[in-house]
Design a protein around this motif. Structure first.
Motif, PDB file in Angstrom:
ATOM      1  N   ASP A 146       1.105  -6.130  73.278  1.00 50.18           N
ATOM      2  CA  ASP A 146      -0.084  -5.675  73.999  1.00 50.18           C
ATOM      3  C   ASP A 146      -0.057  -6.091  75.465  1.00 50.18           C
ATOM      4  O   ASP A 146      -1.102  -6.221  76.108  1.00 50.18           O
ATOM      5  N   LEU A 147       1.141  -6.268  76.022  1.00 49.26           N
ATOM      6  CA  LEU A 147       1.289  -6.768  77.381  1.00 49.26           C
ATOM      7  C   LEU A 147       0.470  -5.968  78.393  1.00 49.26           C
ATOM      8  O   LEU A 147      -0.166  -6.540  79.281  1.00 49.26           O
ATOM      9  N   MET A 148       0.469  -4.645  78.261  1.00 51.68           N
ATOM     10  CA  MET A 148      -0.218  -3.815  79.246  1.00 51.68           C
ATOM     11  C   MET A 148      -1.736  -3.865  79.099  1.00 51.68           C
ATOM     12  O   MET A 148      -2.455  -3.282  79.909  1.00 51.68           O
ATOM     13  N   HIS A 149      -2.223  -4.554  78.087  1.00 50.91           N
ATOM     14  CA  HIS A 149      -3.666  -4.749  77.940  1.00 50.91           C
ATOM     15  C   HIS A 149      -4.098  -6.123  78.454  1.00 50.91           C
ATOM     16  O   HIS A 149      -5.283  -6.443  78.420  1.00 50.91           O
ATOM     17  N   GLN A 150      -3.144  -6.925  78.911  1.00 51.26           N
ATOM     18  CA  GLN A 150      -3.455  -8.303  79.288  1.00 51.26           C
ATOM     19  C   GLN A 150      -3.799  -8.466  80.765  1.00 51.26           C
ATOM     20  O   GLN A 150      -4.210  -9.552  81.181  1.00 51.26           O
ATOM     21  N   LEU A 151      -3.627  -7.430  81.575  1.00 45.80           N
ATOM     22  CA  LEU A 151      -3.976  -7.450  82.999  1.00 45.80           C
ATOM     23  C   LEU A 151      -3.267  -8.547  83.777  1.00 45.80           C
ATOM     24  O   LEU A 151      -3.854  -9.221  84.620  1.00 45.80           O
ATOM     25  N   VAL A 152      -1.977  -8.728  83.471  1.00 46.78           N
ATOM     26  CA  VAL A 152      -1.217  -9.771  84.175  1.00 46.78           C
ATOM     27  C   VAL A 152       0.104  -9.237  84.736  1.00 46.78           C
ATOM     28  O   VAL A 152       0.955 -10.022  85.143  1.00 46.78           O
TER      29      VAL A 152
END
Length: 772
Positions: A483-489
């Motif tokens: 879910d990297l692209m949902h982590q806003l980092v």
């Protein structure tokens, strides 16, 4: 880069924003550009209404270069190799600690170890031919029941000997990295090969997610880049949590060992390869050698006032935003160049502070818009009247989620960050990373005061290309953090060569005070602040959003991200309200909700029928979780009741549900909200502690299902678990084999399926007679 369109709605259009944004021509602009900018009609300028004396906020510390997906992956990889080498010290005196994530070629070219590693890893996916087809199947992979390879994992590793002896592989990598083969092979042999051999051996017999069985699910994960700093998601309570990372227990008599990298405690018997004794040298856990991919912003404990933060910003703004020769403020284009330079450059970057996701709870601290709950005491009567004109305006972001035509009020609950605005206090080059809005809703962002905010948008038709690019850049990172692209980092510059080569459409916006940015469904967006500013944002919906909300359910299941709200609950509420006589809904919306709920119900019942044979306890099939048995469904029809009675009763039922506190039951595996039913799977049926699950609240179920004793699984994941178990264990055995792994599992209904069928049956007949 082309800018998004700027629209100037009339006073009437601005007063009915949902209807205005639902116009076909506006939705088309939203589809093409992903975002639009709205400039309010003349005369609309709400006074900034924060209680500046009481309003305080924490800030996130952002190191810009680490937000770059390539930079972060390169730094992770260097740290992982060093951690691996620490476990080998004393066995080989030739192992040295890497001080930089790269090496120089004979011609002075800088080559990153991670980039070389990833190019080799891509060969495991069929790239050694030099064709570079990202969609080719891995050479080694789990076989599905149909016999075709499982392609769910884009990351795979060859054996070390295969890598060393594959001449075509090295020719391809040499062309890709523009480096002589002998120099690449030398670097691989001296710095990477031992670590590569370890990783390759670990994942050789892995499942479709190569790292899933090797990494530990840490409640308070720590980034490999955080060193001794406490990560953002680490709470103060974690200091007192001394239990084993794996079993979470502290009263186990087995010896505890501490990781010499992250300092986390582990029982030696709980490790994937249990230890019989503790060695004298360094011991490093898998999360620190293989890398868990976690990254979070550190949050300062100090609380800033607006004046204090603005003063701090002003002291640095001139240095960062002025021309060194003339002293004049840099143009937006020059500011962009400077910002992306700091993001891309690992050796010359800066750290900035951002007051993001600020959500106050007291009047004067919840929104920058005027509200009746907070009126500044220094206003005269005329100013108070001017202040009051904005209390009920739908473009006051406190009101927008509940504006006429929005669907979010159908939840009858407050959702922080969605139906309740969040505020953002920016400083020079503080950034918001690439992300989609929760459940692909629309968002409105208003700037109250300060320097311009620069936005970038990737419209929905370029989403797949963008996501593919990010996975191609760091495939192992997405294996570890789906879910990297949902982590806003995470950032990548829209001016990056790879970005352009991928033919990703991207547009730009410059937002100034008293301007709104509206993002449309499934639009990736990112950006940065060019100085101190104060913005506010909230989510809302249009009728046309519903298909996107449904799409988000399956997308979230694939990445393990939890939904913020239950989409099926929303559609049930819409149908209940429609059956209760509410005529505000468009025919297309009602039909969409009906068809989607019918498909969902049929799918769930089909899965229940498939798995019911392995759950001997039939008593649960006719009972519903007590605290939700009346929510969102019509009463079961009695013979003397006709369909009109059912319709009238839905109104009372909907009103009753508003008075109850609502919770959702989440699947332990995929994070989805369970709809209709779930299965409690007892992981060790021989050491069973039975629970009276029907009396539990959803909140208590979520707390109970921590994975040690039992798992709460959605029907889809339980169905897959059953199939996988029988495929692996029973393919060569008789069909009447015992159901022992599942004999104590419990099927628990969240809603009565017959009542849901009744709603759909009655709705179907009414829809057939729909009149606009």
């Amino acid at each position: 880069m082309e800018c998004i369109p700027t629209l100037y709605p009339s006073v009437e259009e601005f007063a009915n924003p949902i209807e205005y944004l639902s116009e076909q021509k506006i939705k088309r602009l939203g589809h093409i550009y992903g975002m639009i900018k709205l400039v309010p009609p003349p005369g609309f300028r709400p006074p900034f209404s924060i209680n500046t004396s009481d309003f305080k906020f924490n800030v996130r510390v952002q190191k810009l270069s680490e937000l770059n997906i390539s930079n972060r992956s390169r730094l992770f990889f260097m740290k992982q190799i060093n951690n691996f080498n620490r476990t080998k010290r004393g066995k080989s005196c030739s192992i040295k600690r890497l001080t930089e994530p790269y090496f120089f070629t004979g011609e002075g070219q800088k080559i990153y170890f991670y980039d070389l590693f990833i190019e080799i890893a891509k060969s495991g996916n069929g790239h050694s031919s030099g064709q570079g087809d990202q969609n080719q199947l891995p050479r080694r992979g789990k076989r599905t029941r149909s016999g075709s390879p499982d392609t769910s994992s884009p990351f795979s590793l060859l054996d070390l000997n295969e890598v060393v002896n594959d001449s075509s592989l090295w020719k391809r990598i040499s062309r890709t990295l523009h480096t002589p083969i002998d120099e690449l092979q030398h670097a691989f042999k001296n710095y990477i090969s031992n670590y590569y051999a370890f990783i390759s051996k670990q994942v050789k017999n892995g499942d479709s997610n190569l790292f899933s069985r090797l990494l530990y699910q840490d409640k308070y994960p720590k980034s490999l880049l955080s060193d001794d700093e406490k990560s953002l998601s680490e709470s103060d309570d974690s200091e007192d949590d001394e239990g084993c990372v794996i079993c979470h227990r502290s009263n186990n008599p087995t010896k505890i060992i501490l990781c010499d990298s992250c300092d986390r405690p582990f029982h030696i018997s709980c490790l994937s390869t249990p230890l019989t004794s503790v060695s004298k040298g360094d011991w490093i856990c898998n999360n620190c050698i293989i890398g868990n991919g976690y990254y979070g912003f550190r949050e300062e404990s100090h609380e800033y006032t607006l004046s204090e933060f603005r003063s701090r910003c002003n002291s640095k703004e001139k240095e960062l935003t002025s021309d060194v020769n003339t002293g004049e403020r840099l143009s937006i284009e020059k500011l962009e160049e400077k910002f992306w330079y700091f993001v891309d450059n690992m050796e010359d970057s800066i750290t900035v502070k951002y007051g993001a996701d600020v959500n106050g709870t007291s009047p004067g601290e919840m929104t920058g818009f005027p509200t009746a709950e907070y009126v500044p005491s220094n206003l005269d009567e005329e100013q108070k009247y001017e202040h009051s004109k904005y209390y009920n305006h739908p473009m006051n972001l406190i009101n927008l989620p509940n504006a006429k035509g929005s669907l979010l009020p159908m939840f009858d609950r407050r959702i922080s960050g969605m139906t309740i605005p969040w505020m953002y206090v920016g400083s020079t080059f503080s950034t918001f990373c690439w992300h989609l809005e929760d459940q692909y809703t629309l968002s409105a962002n208003y700037q109250h005061e300060g320097a311009p905010k620069i936005w970038y948008s990737i419209p929905e038709y370029s989403c797949d290309k963008f996501q593919k690019l990010m996975r191609d850049v760091a495939p192992d990172l997405f294996e570890k953090q789906p879910d990297l692209m949902h982590q806003l980092v995470t950032l990548i510059s829209p001016y990056d060569r790879r970005f352009k080569e991928a033919k990703i459409k991207c547009f730009k916006a410059v937002q100034n005070p008293n301007e709104y940015i509206i993002t449309f469904p499934k639009c990736y967006h990112a950006g940065f602040n060019s100085g101190y500013n104060f913005n506010e944002a909230v989510n809302f919906t249009l009728d046309s959003w519903v298909p996107y909300g449904i799409e988000a359910i399956s997308d979230y299941q694939n990445t393990g991200k939890q939904c913020v709200f239950d989409m099926f609950e929303l559609m049930m509420n819409i149908l209940n309200s429609y059956l209760a006589g509410n005529s505000k809904f468009q025919e297309s919306l009602v039909r969409t909700c009906y068809s989607e709920l019918l498909n969902a119900l049929n799918s769930k019942i089909k899965m229940i029928n498939h798995i019911s044979g392995v759950i001997p306890n039939k008593s649960y099939s006719n009972r519903v979780l007590e605290c939700r048995s009346k929510q969102f469904s019509l009463p079961s029809p009695k013979k003397e009741k006709d369909e009109q009675n059912l319709i009238s009763e839905s109104a009372a039922l909907l009103e009753e549900s508003r008075e109850e506190e609502e919770y959702d039951v989440y699947c332990n595996k995929c994070g989805t909200i369970c709809f209709l039913a779930f299965v409690a799977h007892y992981k060790n049926p021989h050491r069973l502690k039975k629970r009276r699950l029907l009396s539990y609240t959803p909140k208590k179920l979520n707390e109970l299902a921590d994975g040690r004793e039992l798992e709460i699984l959605c029907l889809k994941d339980y169905h897959e678990l059953v199939e996988k178990t029988y495929l692996e264990e029973n393919e060569c055995q008789a069909e009447d084999e015992s159901n022992e792994p599942f004999e104590n599992d419990e099927l628990v209904y969240l809603r009565n399926s017959q009542e849901v069928e009744d709603i759909l049956r009655v709705a179907s007949k009414k829809i057939d007679h729909f009149r606009i």
